[in-house]
Design a protein around this motif. Structure first.
Motif, PDB file in Angstrom:
ATOM      1  N   ALA A   1       0.835  -1.206   0.000  1.00 45.36           N
ATOM      2  CA  ALA A   1       0.000   0.000   0.000  1.00 45.36           C
ATOM      3  C   ALA A   1       0.867   1.252   0.000  1.00 45.36           C
ATOM      4  O   ALA A   1       0.617   2.201  -0.750  1.00 45.36           O
ATOM      5  CB  ALA A   1      -0.940  -0.007   1.199  1.00 45.36           C
ATOM      6  N   GLU A   2       1.904   1.219   0.814  1.00 47.49           N
ATOM      7  CA  GLU A   2       2.820   2.367   0.876  1.00 47.49           C
ATOM      8  C   GLU A   2       3.587   2.516  -0.431  1.00 47.49           C
ATOM      9  O   GLU A   2       3.705   3.612  -0.980  1.00 47.49           O
ATOM     10  CB  GLU A   2       3.787   2.192   2.046  1.00 47.49           C
TER      11      GLU A   2
ATOM     12  N   LEU B   1       2.743   1.560  -3.444  1.00 50.93           N
ATOM     13  CA  LEU B   1       1.880   1.967  -4.554  1.00 50.93           C
ATOM     14  C   LEU B   1       1.105   3.258  -4.272  1.00 50.93           C
ATOM     15  O   LEU B   1       0.362   3.736  -5.125  1.00 50.93           O
ATOM     16  CB  LEU B   1       0.885   0.844  -4.882  1.00 50.93           C
ATOM     17  N   ASP B   2       1.285   3.786  -3.068  1.00 46.69           N
ATOM     18  CA  ASP B   2       0.560   4.983  -2.638  1.00 46.69           C
ATOM     19  C   ASP B   2      -0.947   4.770  -2.767  1.00 46.69           C
ATOM     20  O   ASP B   2      -1.673   5.597  -3.327  1.00 46.69           O
ATOM     21  CB  ASP B   2       1.017   6.219  -3.427  1.00 46.69           C
ATOM     22  N   ARG B   3      -1.394   3.624  -2.290  1.00 39.50           N
ATOM     23  CA  ARG B   3      -2.806   3.250  -2.299  1.00 39.50           C
ATOM     24  C   ARG B   3      -3.191   2.825  -0.883  1.00 39.50           C
ATOM     25  O   ARG B   3      -2.340   2.428  -0.087  1.00 39.50           O
ATOM     26  CB  ARG B   3      -3.072   2.077  -3.252  1.00 39.50           C
ATOM     27  N   SER B   4      -4.475   2.868  -0.604  1.00 37.03           N
ATOM     28  CA  SER B   4      -4.935   2.418   0.703  1.00 37.03           C
ATOM     29  C   SER B   4      -4.995   0.890   0.735  1.00 37.03           C
ATOM     30  O   SER B   4      -5.076   0.235  -0.309  1.00 37.03           O
ATOM     31  CB  SER B   4      -6.321   2.986   1.007  1.00 37.03           C
ATOM     32  N   LYS B   5      -4.956   0.368   1.949  1.00 33.71           N
ATOM     33  CA  LYS B   5      -5.116  -1.084   2.090  1.00 33.71           C
ATOM     34  C   LYS B   5      -6.488  -1.510   1.587  1.00 33.71           C
ATOM     35  O   LYS B   5      -6.616  -2.546   0.941  1.00 33.71           O
ATOM     36  CB  LYS B   5      -4.931  -1.505   3.556  1.00 33.71           C
ATOM     37  N   SER B   6      -7.500  -0.707   1.837  1.00 33.35           N
ATOM     38  CA  SER B   6      -8.853  -1.032   1.371  1.00 33.35           C
ATOM     39  C   SER B   6      -8.894  -1.140  -0.146  1.00 33.35           C
ATOM     40  O   SER B   6      -9.542  -2.035  -0.698  1.00 33.35           O
ATOM     41  CB  SER B   6      -9.853   0.035   1.827  1.00 33.35           C
ATOM     42  N   TYR B   7      -8.207  -0.229  -0.828  1.00 41.74           N
ATOM     43  CA  TYR B   7      -8.174  -0.277  -2.293  1.00 41.74           C
ATOM     44  C   TYR B   7      -7.546  -1.587  -2.764  1.00 41.74           C
ATOM     45  O   TYR B   7      -8.085  -2.262  -3.637  1.00 41.74           O
ATOM     46  CB  TYR B   7      -7.386   0.907  -2.853  1.00 41.74           C
ATOM     47  N   LEU B   8      -6.412  -1.952  -2.169  1.00 45.12           N
ATOM     48  CA  LEU B   8      -5.725  -3.181  -2.572  1.00 45.12           C
ATOM     49  C   LEU B   8      -6.577  -4.414  -2.277  1.00 45.12           C
ATOM     50  O   LEU B   8      -6.643  -5.339  -3.095  1.00 45.12           O
ATOM     51  CB  LEU B   8      -4.370  -3.287  -1.868  1.00 45.12           C
TER      52      LEU B   8
ATOM     53  N   ASN C   1      -9.879  -4.536  -2.090  1.00 43.15           N
ATOM     54  CA  ASN C   1     -10.986  -4.550  -3.051  1.00 43.15           C
ATOM     55  C   ASN C   1     -10.528  -5.020  -4.424  1.00 43.15           C
ATOM     56  O   ASN C   1     -11.238  -5.772  -5.091  1.00 43.15           O
ATOM     57  CB  ASN C   1     -11.633  -3.167  -3.150  1.00 43.15           C
ATOM     58  N   GLN C   2      -9.351  -4.597  -4.865  1.00 43.02           N
ATOM     59  CA  GLN C   2      -8.816  -5.050  -6.152  1.00 43.02           C
ATOM     60  C   GLN C   2      -8.563  -6.554  -6.131  1.00 43.02           C
ATOM     61  O   GLN C   2      -8.866  -7.250  -7.095  1.00 43.02           O
ATOM     62  CB  GLN C   2      -7.526  -4.298  -6.497  1.00 43.02           C
TER      63      GLN C   2
END
Length: 83
Positions: A15-16, A18-25, A27-28
């Motif tokens: 997450a860090e 990719l600069d994405r939230s854990k929730s986003y990852l 869900n993907q």
């Protein structure tokens, strides 16, 4: 959602990175998993349909199928063999 400890650290790191939230990852990952399961189910349904056609003796001779496939991409591309 509970996340096992052995997944939490790599998830945080990704997450860090990719600069994405854990929730986003998460869900993907779930979306990808569901898509793969739908594809597997579709293949299974195709397999069942193929087995049914064999049971019903709806078959194409191998040499006719190969002859048709060998024509693919040529000027004289043939039609699929009839059952």
């Amino acid at each position: 959602m509970r996340i096992s400890k052995d997944i939490e650290t790599p998830l945080n790191e990704l997450a860090e990175k990719l600069d994405r939230s854990k929730s986003y990852l998460i869900n993907q990952a779930i979306k990808d998993y569901l898509a793969r399961q739908a594809m597997a189910d579709s293949r299974w349904q195709d397999t069942l349909a193929a087995l049914k056609s064999v049971e019903d003796n709806r078959l194409v001779e191998g040499d006719k199928a190969f002859q048709w496939m060998e024509s693919w991409g040529s000027e004289n591309e043939g039609s699929p063999p009839k059952v």
